[in-house]
Design an enzyme around this catalytic site. Structure first.
Site, PDB file in Angstrom:
ATOM      1  N   SER A  85      -0.420 -27.820 -34.996  1.00 11.35           N
ATOM      2  CA  SER A  85      -1.710 -28.515 -35.107  1.00 11.35           C
ATOM      3  C   SER A  85      -2.778 -27.615 -34.490  1.00 11.35           C
ATOM      4  O   SER A  85      -3.422 -27.951 -33.512  1.00 11.35           O
ATOM      5  CB  SER A  85      -1.660 -29.866 -34.388  1.00 11.35           C
ATOM      6  OG  SER A  85      -1.361 -29.704 -33.020  1.00 11.35           O
ATOM      7  N   HIS A  96       4.003 -33.238 -35.325  1.00 14.89           N
ATOM      8  CA  HIS A  96       5.205 -32.715 -34.684  1.00 14.89           C
ATOM      9  C   HIS A  96       6.454 -33.522 -34.995  1.00 14.89           C
ATOM     10  O   HIS A  96       7.525 -33.249 -34.472  1.00 14.89           O
ATOM     11  CB  HIS A  96       5.017 -32.657 -33.165  1.00 14.89           C
ATOM     12  CG  HIS A  96       4.034 -31.610 -32.734  1.00 14.89           C
ATOM     13  ND1 HIS A  96       3.687 -31.395 -31.428  1.00 14.89           N
ATOM     14  CD2 HIS A  96       3.318 -30.700 -33.452  1.00 14.89           C
ATOM     15  CE1 HIS A  96       2.817 -30.408 -31.344  1.00 14.89           C
ATOM     16  NE2 HIS A  96       2.562 -29.978 -32.562  1.00 14.89           N
ATOM     17  N   GLU A 129       1.558 -36.785 -29.131  1.00 20.04           N
ATOM     18  CA  GLU A 129       2.423 -36.617 -27.962  1.00 20.04           C
ATOM     19  C   GLU A 129       2.264 -37.770 -26.983  1.00 20.04           C
ATOM     20  O   GLU A 129       1.145 -38.138 -26.629  1.00 20.04           O
ATOM     21  CB  GLU A 129       2.076 -35.304 -27.238  1.00 20.04           C
ATOM     22  CG  GLU A 129       2.269 -34.108 -28.145  1.00 20.04           C
ATOM     23  CD  GLU A 129       1.720 -32.810 -27.545  1.00 20.04           C
ATOM     24  OE1 GLU A 129       1.622 -32.709 -26.315  1.00 20.04           O
ATOM     25  OE2 GLU A 129       1.385 -31.923 -28.338  1.00 20.04           O
ATOM     26  N   GLU A 162       8.768 -30.521 -30.070  1.00 26.74           N
ATOM     27  CA  GLU A 162       8.725 -30.192 -28.646  1.00 26.74           C
ATOM     28  C   GLU A 162       9.841 -30.860 -27.863  1.00 26.74           C
ATOM     29  O   GLU A 162       9.770 -30.983 -26.639  1.00 26.74           O
ATOM     30  CB  GLU A 162       7.345 -30.530 -28.077  1.00 26.74           C
ATOM     31  CG  GLU A 162       6.248 -29.736 -28.800  1.00 26.74           C
ATOM     32  CD  GLU A 162       4.861 -29.888 -28.195  1.00 26.74           C
ATOM     33  OE1 GLU A 162       4.663 -30.763 -27.332  1.00 26.74           O
ATOM     34  OE2 GLU A 162       3.973 -29.100 -28.593  1.00 26.74           O
ATOM     35  N   ASP A 209      -1.427 -36.900 -25.991  1.00 27.30           N
ATOM     36  CA  ASP A 209      -2.211 -35.911 -26.733  1.00 27.30           C
ATOM     37  C   ASP A 209      -2.399 -36.491 -28.126  1.00 27.30           C
ATOM     38  O   ASP A 209      -1.464 -36.528 -28.920  1.00 27.30           O
ATOM     39  CB  ASP A 209      -1.512 -34.551 -26.812  1.00 27.30           C
ATOM     40  CG  ASP A 209      -2.338 -33.538 -27.606  1.00 27.30           C
ATOM     41  OD1 ASP A 209      -3.459 -33.883 -28.033  1.00 27.30           O
ATOM     42  OD2 ASP A 209      -1.856 -32.406 -27.809  1.00 27.30           O
ATOM     43  N   GLU A 235      -5.507 -36.132 -24.069  1.00 24.77           N
ATOM     44  CA  GLU A 235      -5.916 -34.843 -24.629  1.00 24.77           C
ATOM     45  C   GLU A 235      -6.412 -35.036 -26.059  1.00 24.77           C
ATOM     46  O   GLU A 235      -5.880 -35.863 -26.802  1.00 24.77           O
ATOM     47  CB  GLU A 235      -4.688 -33.915 -24.614  1.00 24.77           C
ATOM     48  CG  GLU A 235      -4.912 -32.532 -25.176  1.00 24.77           C
ATOM     49  CD  GLU A 235      -3.618 -31.710 -25.108  1.00 24.77           C
ATOM     50  OE1 GLU A 235      -2.793 -31.935 -24.192  1.00 24.77           O
ATOM     51  OE2 GLU A 235      -3.413 -30.869 -25.998  1.00 24.77           O
ATOM     52  N   ASP A 257      -8.344 -29.486 -25.903  1.00 24.20           N
ATOM     53  CA  ASP A 257      -7.422 -28.467 -26.426  1.00 24.20           C
ATOM     54  C   ASP A 257      -8.087 -27.791 -27.621  1.00 24.20           C
ATOM     55  O   ASP A 257      -8.738 -26.750 -27.489  1.00 24.20           O
ATOM     56  CB  ASP A 257      -6.095 -29.147 -26.788  1.00 24.20           C
ATOM     57  CG  ASP A 257      -5.142 -28.256 -27.560  1.00 24.20           C
ATOM     58  OD1 ASP A 257      -5.383 -27.041 -27.652  1.00 24.20           O
ATOM     59  OD2 ASP A 257      -4.127 -28.776 -28.096  1.00 24.20           O
ATOM     60  N   LYS A 289      -4.070 -22.379 -23.379  1.00 21.51           N
ATOM     61  CA  LYS A 289      -3.024 -21.829 -24.246  1.00 21.51           C
ATOM     62  C   LYS A 289      -3.352 -20.354 -24.446  1.00 21.51           C
ATOM     63  O   LYS A 289      -4.371 -20.025 -25.070  1.00 21.51           O
ATOM     64  CB  LYS A 289      -3.033 -22.530 -25.601  1.00 21.51           C
ATOM     65  CG  LYS A 289      -2.470 -23.952 -25.605  1.00 21.51           C
ATOM     66  CD  LYS A 289      -2.722 -24.603 -26.957  1.00 21.51           C
ATOM     67  CE  LYS A 289      -1.905 -25.878 -27.151  1.00 21.51           C
ATOM     68  NZ  LYS A 289      -2.380 -26.614 -28.361  1.00 21.51           N
ATOM     69  N   HIS A 299       2.246 -24.755 -23.410  1.00 26.25           N
ATOM     70  CA  HIS A 299       3.050 -24.097 -24.455  1.00 26.25           C
ATOM     71  C   HIS A 299       2.433 -24.365 -25.828  1.00 26.25           C
ATOM     72  O   HIS A 299       1.391 -25.019 -25.924  1.00 26.25           O
ATOM     73  CB  HIS A 299       4.471 -24.668 -24.408  1.00 26.25           C
ATOM     74  CG  HIS A 299       4.534 -26.125 -24.791  1.00 26.25           C
ATOM     75  ND1 HIS A 299       5.676 -26.758 -25.200  1.00 26.25           N
ATOM     76  CD2 HIS A 299       3.562 -27.087 -24.836  1.00 26.25           C
ATOM     77  CE1 HIS A 299       5.416 -28.020 -25.476  1.00 26.25           C
ATOM     78  NE2 HIS A 299       4.156 -28.245 -25.267  1.00 26.25           N
ATOM     79  N   LYS A 356       2.191 -28.307 -19.270  1.00 28.31           N
ATOM     80  CA  LYS A 356       2.679 -29.089 -20.391  1.00 28.31           C
ATOM     81  C   LYS A 356       3.596 -28.185 -21.195  1.00 28.31           C
ATOM     82  O   LYS A 356       3.153 -27.221 -21.804  1.00 28.31           O
ATOM     83  CB  LYS A 356       1.446 -29.521 -21.200  1.00 28.31           C
ATOM     84  CG  LYS A 356       1.731 -30.091 -22.551  1.00 28.31           C
ATOM     85  CD  LYS A 356       0.434 -30.508 -23.216  1.00 28.31           C
ATOM     86  CE  LYS A 356       0.574 -30.337 -24.708  1.00 28.31           C
ATOM     87  NZ  LYS A 356      -0.486 -30.975 -25.468  1.00 28.31           N
TER      88      LYS A 356
HETATM   89  P1  PGA Z   1       0.440 -27.108 -31.391  1.00 29.08           P
HETATM   90  O1  PGA Z   1       0.400 -28.463 -30.571  1.00 29.08           O
HETATM   91  O2  PGA Z   1       1.090 -26.073 -30.551  1.00 29.08           O
HETATM   92  O3  PGA Z   1       1.220 -27.482 -32.615  1.00 29.08           O
HETATM   93  O4  PGA Z   1      -1.001 -26.776 -31.706  1.00 29.08           O
HETATM   94  C1  PGA Z   1       0.257 -28.528 -29.201  1.00 29.08           C
HETATM   95  C2  PGA Z   1      -0.941 -29.322 -28.809  1.00 29.08           C
HETATM   96  O5  PGA Z   1      -1.680 -29.856 -29.670  1.00 29.08           O
HETATM   97  O6  PGA Z   1      -1.214 -29.434 -27.616  1.00 29.08           O
HETATM   98 ZN    ZN Z   2      -3.101 -30.652 -27.985  1.00 25.43          ZN
END
Ligand code: PGA
Ligand code: ZN
Length: 414
Positions: free
Chosen positions: A39, A151, A160, A203, A239, A280, A306, A331, A359, A382
Site C-alpha cells: 500500500s 494486506h 492493520e 505482516e 493503521d 495511522e 505514513d 520507513k 518495516h 512497528k
Molecule cells: P506497506 O504497508 O508496506 O504495504 O506500504 C505498511 C503500512 O502501510 O504501514
Molecule cells: Zn501505514
C-alpha cells in the site's frame, strides 16, 4: 575505506526480488537488503523494477547494475564513516527528486550497507554507531496482530489492527506479552470463525474473514483478556491506510460510504469505545486538513502520518505547520537513504512529534530498522506480528540489543 561493493538480487517475504548489498572495508563488512510496500504512498521515492518478463516485471537487475557500475566507481576508496557525504554523493549522482535514475532501492541498499560496514570497522554495534552514548532506550513494539485492507484477502477496510504492550518493564517482557496475546487471538478467532480464520496476511497477523471494524477490535479485546492482561497494560492501534478505501470523495468502511467529516466522528467514536492510543493514516495521503481536524479533537491519541509524510522532510514540515498528525512513520525506503531518514526523525522530534520506526509489508531478514529505532530513541517500532521470521528478525535483534545494553537498557514510556 570502501574496498569492494557487491550487489545481488534476492527474494523478499512476498517472493519478489529485492536488492542486497555487501560492502567491504579493510577491517569491516556490511550487508543490507531493501524492503518493499504493497500500500505504497504515491509520494514515495521510486523503487526501480526491470519491467522485463522475468519475475513478472519485478526484477531488480537494473538497480543492481546501477550499484556495481555507477555507484561503486564513485564510492571506492571513500571512508565508510562519512555516511552523510556518501548519501549526498549518491543523491547527486541520481540527480532526481524521487531517485528514479538509480532507484531508491539501489541507493538505500548501499546506504544501509555503508552504515553497517562503518560500524563493523569500528567494532561497534550499529545502534551505538548511529546513536552514540544516548542510545539505550528500546521502543514500544506496536504489533500488527490482525490484517485487513491490501494486506489480506478479507473485507476489512482497515489494514492493520495493532497492540502495544505499554505496561511492560522491558522490551523482552513486551515481546512476550505480545506473543501471548497473538496466540490467545488465534484461539479466539478459531473458536468464533473456524480454523481458516487463523490464516495470516502479509505482516504475519491473522486475516479472518471479517468485514466490520468492531468485530476485529472485539476479538482483540477478548484476546487481551484471555491472555490475562488489562486494557491499560495492552492498548490498541490502527493503521487505516485510508488511501486504499478512498474513492476520491468518500471512504468505504463497514459497508458505508463516509465523508471526511463523518470519518472523523467515526474514529472519535472508536477511541471512546476501545482503548485505542494510535491511529495511522486515518485519511488519504493528501488530506493534511482532515489529519489536522482529527488531531485537534483527539490530541491524546498518537496520529501517525505514513503515506501523508512518506519520511520526507518537506512533507513533514508542511504537516507540522498545519498540526496534521502528531507522529511520523519512519520507513527508510520511502525516502531512500539513511541520512535523509534520520533527518526526518530529528525534524519530527524537534517539533514534538513522536517517531514510529517501521518495516514494509514485504521484508527480508535485514534488521537495520531495529538498530535505527534504538539509535534515535524512537517511541515505537512497528514490525508486524510476533511471528514469521522477516518480522521476528527485527524483534529478535531488539532482544539482542537489550541484552547488549544490560542494566542501562530502558523501555520507552509512552
Ligand atoms: P506497506 O504497508 O508496506 O504495504 O506500504 C505498511 C503500512 O502501510 O504501514
Ligand atoms: Zn501505514
Amino acid at each position: 575505506r570502501i574496498q569492494k561493493i557487491r550487489a545481488r538480487e534476492i527474494l523478499d517475504s512476498r517472493g519478489n526480488p529485492t536488492v542486497e548489498v555487501d560492502i567491504h572495508t579493510p577491517s569491516g563488512f556490511g550487508r543490507a537488503s531493501v524492503p518493499s510496500g504493497a500500500s505504497t504512498g504515491s509520494n514515495e521515492a521510486l523503487e526501480l523494477r526491470d519491467k522485463e518478463d522475468r519475475y513478472g516485471g519485478k526484477g531488480v537487475l537494473d538497480a543492481v547494475d546501477n550499484i556495481t557500475t555507477t555507484i561503486e566507481s564513485e564510492l571506492l576508496g571513500m571512508d565508510a564513516r562519512n555516511q552523510r557525504e556518501i548519501d549526498g554523493l549518491m543523491l547527486a549522482l541520481d540527480g532526481t527528486e524521487n531517485k528514479m535514475e538509480l532507484g531508491a532501492n539501489a541507493i538505500l541498499g548501499v546506504s544501509m550497507a555503508v552504515a553497517k560496514a562503518a560500524a563493523d570497522s569500528l567494532n561497534m554495534p550499529l545502534y551505538r554507531y548511529l546513536g552514540g552514548v544516548n542510545s539505550y532506550t528500546l521502543p514500544v513494539p506496536t504489533m500488527n496482530l490482525l490484517n485487513g485492507g491490501k494486506h489480506a484477502g478479507n473485507d476489512l477496510s482497515i489494514q492493520e489492527f495493532m497492540i502495544q504492550p505499554k505496561g511492560a518493564d522491558s522490551f523482552s517482557e513486551a515481546l512476550r506479552m505480545g506473543a501471548e496475546t497473538y496466540h490467545a487471538l488465534g484461539k479466539v478467532l478459531e473458536s468464533k470463525y473456524g480454523a481458516s480464520a487463523t490464516n495470516v496476511g502479509y505482516e504475519g497477523g491473522y486475516a479472518p474473514p471479517l468485514e466490520m471494524t468492531h468485530d476485529a477490535l472485539d476479538s482483540l479485546i477478548k484476546a487481551i483478556e484471555e491472555a490475562g492482561y488489562t486494557e491499560s497494560e495492552i492498548t490498541l492501534g490502527l493503521d487505516a491506510a485510508a488511501s486504499e478505501f478512498f474513492d476520491g470523495q468518500n471512504y468505504s468502511i463497514d459497508g458505508k460510504m463516509l465523508q471526511p467529516g463523518e470519518l472523523v466522528d467515526y474514529y472519535l467514536d472508536l477511541i471512546e469505545t476501545y482503548p485505542i492510543v494510535l491511529i495511522e493514516d486515518p485519511f488519504h495521503e493528501e488530506s493534511f486538513e482532515d489529519f489536522a481536524a482529527l488531531t485537534a479533537e483527539a490530541w491524546e491519541t498518537i496520529i501517525v502520518g505514513d503515506d501523508l509524510f512518506v519520511t520526507n522532510v518537506a512533507r513533514l514540515a508542511k504537516g507540522i505547520e498545519m498540526c496534521a498528525g502528531n507522529a511520523l512513520l519512519l520507513k527508510v525506503n520511502q525516502i531512500g537513504s539513511v541520512s535523509e531518514a534520520l533527518d526526518a526523525a530529528h525534524m519530527a522530534m524537534r517539533n514534538g512529534y513522536s517517531v514510529v520506526v517501521s518495516h514494509r509489508s514485504a521484508e527480508t531478514e535485514d534488521t537495520t530498522i531495529a538498530d535505527i529505532s534504538v539509535a534515535i530513541a524512537a517511541d515505537l517500532i512497528k514490525t508486524g506480528a510476533p511471528a514469521r521470521s522477516e518480522r521476528t528478525a527485527k524483534y529478535n535483534q531488539l532482544l539482542r540489543i537489550e541484552e547488549d545494553l544490560g542494566e542501562v537498557a530502558r523501555y520507552m514510556q509512552l
